[in-house]
Enzyme design. Structure first.
Site, PDB file in Angstrom:
ATOM      1  N   ASP A   1     -10.610   8.853 -50.426  1.00 46.90           N
ATOM      2  CA  ASP A   1     -10.274   7.914 -51.498  1.00 46.90           C
ATOM      3  C   ASP A   1     -11.411   7.839 -52.525  1.00 46.90           C
ATOM      4  O   ASP A   1     -12.591   7.787 -52.150  1.00 46.90           O
ATOM      5  CB  ASP A   1     -10.074   6.533 -50.848  1.00 46.90           C
ATOM      6  CG  ASP A   1      -9.507   5.498 -51.783  1.00 46.90           C
ATOM      7  OD1 ASP A   1      -8.299   5.552 -52.040  1.00 46.90           O
ATOM      8  OD2 ASP A   1     -10.279   4.633 -52.249  1.00 46.90           O
TER       9      ASP A   1
ATOM     10  N   GLU B   1      -9.212  12.388 -53.696  1.00 43.29           N
ATOM     11  CA  GLU B   1      -8.605  11.657 -54.807  1.00 43.29           C
ATOM     12  C   GLU B   1      -9.610  11.650 -55.965  1.00 43.29           C
ATOM     13  O   GLU B   1     -10.682  11.082 -55.871  1.00 43.29           O
ATOM     14  CB  GLU B   1      -8.278  10.214 -54.419  1.00 43.29           C
ATOM     15  CG  GLU B   1      -7.479   9.541 -55.520  1.00 43.29           C
ATOM     16  CD  GLU B   1      -7.560   8.018 -55.514  1.00 43.29           C
ATOM     17  OE1 GLU B   1      -6.606   7.389 -55.963  1.00 43.29           O
ATOM     18  OE2 GLU B   1      -8.598   7.465 -55.087  1.00 43.29           O
TER      19      GLU B   1
END
Ligand code: GLC
Length: 550
Positions: A213, A278
């Site tokens: 993330d 990401e």
């Protein structure tokens, strides 16, 4: 038998051949009847995923968390939140997934923790505790204001500072996301070592990889200079004031690229694992490439493509041709139609248009064909395979923190509503009222009914997934776009042994395309498999066809 299958799967870069399926665990299947999905619920539905034909299951965060950002605010990296089950449920999930010949990846959120993480509680307790430097603390400016102009990525139309005042330390701490998500200080070696410890923990529990993330934000400008306010890079769907600032101070620091290398080489010591990063789309493809050249992360999740996707064939062709040329042999691209941070694909594509249910179905099939035949690793977001749409959420049921600051614009709850398994109460997701409302279209958009209907979106996805497995050209072949009339995308995927043509009519008009070869339909949204074409082919509005080429 199983052994042989497993052996075959561990071939080099297996993730290039794989189709990933993202599960938002709160919304997939509620096993214990508390209105929120859980790990046992996912286990219940593994036969469905295996029937569908996906290869890798990606599960969004299920770790201990106060749920201020629904799991992306972690308070214990090495345990399962009781809402989702136990560590032993997780171990069962891993072995059940492996038993079915699939793989599992999980989210790792290392840019920040929850403000309820014991590390942060200790860090904020004084100026000189052992973890005082584990987060990014700064003194105020002489006038008491935050140290710089950085805005939280969760800003709405009004800027929200990325700094929160702490009365105890009389300092500000940095939070690029919500104020309950303080940013970790990656420059502290103890922090890094705690992060690697958590990576190791889950590798020991048998995961096949991770989705990292906010991976380009790990390191920040060491001088904490103001972000430049520049010409707008783009207006994202969730356009907010944050887009008016270049992310030059906390995106893509060279140190973050080195972190990618360290993570990759650490993971390599566990055999061939996959790392999906990401990376924000705001800086376009360059950032993707930087983070995914060999030796760094394996795949950058293609948010850029997802956000720019439209029903304009020429633009989409340009977009994907650019991706292909840009990545070339340097790195491996991915393709994504939707995720838990975006509106559902059907809504984005048909926004402002009058479309019938039949047209929506054709558009969903068109996008599925594109996603599963283009050169790159595809990601399916749960429910996309049945044509799930955004759900209207009344103001008093909004739970997404960003959604609240975006109001009256739609936030992220709309794409996170319960999976529609059947037409029953709560769509077969739960025995009780779910945490977010079920979309009323569950009466006809649901797994049970679509399984029985040979023309459903679901069966179309299933056939495409099988086709992709059977044709190496669709996974590893080269891709060449053909020149065609306006509104059409036409490309050929090719290996030394196979040639497969893909024709997509992005327009609402009937179109005729010249062929320079003889073709036989492998799968089509409107045509029967086996039908043969030479010289030309006629395409209905939003029709998609995949053909074997002779
Ligand atoms: C990522 C996640 C998003 C989350 C944010 C903060 O962008 O996809 O859902 O809110 O990181 O962790």
């Amino acid at each position: 038998m199983l052994q042989k299958k497993e052996k075959g799967m561990f071939k080099l870069n297996w993730w290039k051949d794989s189709v990933f399926y993202q599960i938002y665990p709160r919304s997939f299947r509620d096993h214990n009847g508390d209105g929120v999905g859980d790990l046992k619920g996912i286990i219940e539905k593994l036969d469905y995923l295996s029937w569908l034909g996906v290869d890798v299951v990606w599960i969004s965060p299920f770790f201990k968390s106060p749920m201020k950002d629904f799991g992306y605010d972690i308070s214990d990296y090495k345990d399962v939140d009781p809402l989702f089950g136990t560590l032993s449920d997780f171990d069962d999930l891993v072995s059940e997934i492996h038993l079915r010949g699939m793989k599992i990846i999980i989210d790792q959120v290392y840019n920040h923790t929850s403000d309820k993480h014991p590390w942060f509680i200790e860090s904020r307790s004084s100026l000189n505790n052992p973890k005082s430097d584990w987060y990014i603390w700064k003194d105020p400016k002489p006038d008491g204001s935050p140290p710089n102009n950085w805005v939280s990525l969760f800003s709405g139309e009004k800027p929200l500072s990325a700094w929160e005042w702490d009365d105890n330390r009389k300092q500000y701490y940095l939070h690029l996301f919500g104020k309950e998500q303080p940013d970790l200080n990656w420059r502290n070696p103890e922090v890094k070592s705690a992060i690697f410890d958590s990576i190791e923990f889950w590798l020991e529990h048998g995961v096949d990889g991770f989705r990292f993330d906010a991976a380009s934000h790990y390191y920040k400008d060491p001088l904490f200079r103001d972000a430049l306010k520049g010409p707008q890079i783009k207006k994202s769907l969730f356009h907010s004031v944050r887009d008016e600032y270049y992310w030059d101070r906390f995106s893509a620091r060279p140190e973050s690229l080195l972190a990618a290398e360290e993570i990759k080489s650490f993971m390599d010591s566990y055999g061939e694992k996959v790392s999906v990063a990401e990376i924000p789309a705001d800086m376009g493809l360059c950032l993707y490439l930087l983070f995914t050249i060999p030796g760094r992360f394996d795949i950058a999740f293609n948010i850029d493509f997802m956000e720019k996707l439209s029903l304009n064939a020429e633009k989409v062709r340009e977009l994907s041709e650019n991706v292909d040329a840009f990545f070339g042999e340097r790195a491996w691209p991915s393709y994504v139609l939707g995720n838990h941070d975006n509106y559902r694909i059907i809504n984005r594509l048909t926004d402002g248009m009058k479309v019938s249910e039949d047209e929506k179905k054709s558009i969903a099939k068109l996008m599925a064909t594109f996603l599963l035949t283009i050169r790159g690793t595809p990601f399916i977001y749960y429910g996309e395979e049945i044509g799930m749409e955004d759900t209207d959420i009344p103001y008093d049921r909004i739970v997404d923190p960003w959604g609240k600051s975006l109001w009256p614009k739609k936030g992220r709850d709309v794409c996170r509503t319960p999976m529609q398994w059947n037409n029953g109460e709560n769509a077969g997701f739960s025995e009780t009222t779910p945490w977010l409302p079920v979309n009323p279209n569950k009466t006809f958009v649901n797994v049970e009914d679509e399984t029985k209907d040979p023309n459903s979106i679901l069966n179309f996805y299933r056939s495409l997934l099988k086709l992709r497995k059977d044709h190496v050209a669709l996974r590893r072949g080269t891709m060449k776009f053909q020149d065609v009339p306006c509104g059409i995308i036409f490309y050929v995927r090719k290996t030394s042994k196979e040639r497969v043509a893909v024709l997509l009519n992005f327009s609402s008009a009937v179109q005729c395309v010249d062929l320079t070869f003889d073709g036989k339909v492998l799968i089509g949204s409107h045509k029967e498999s086996g039908e043969k074409f030479r010289e030309s082919i006629e395409l209905a509005p939003f029709e998609s066809v995949v053909m074997d080429v002779f």
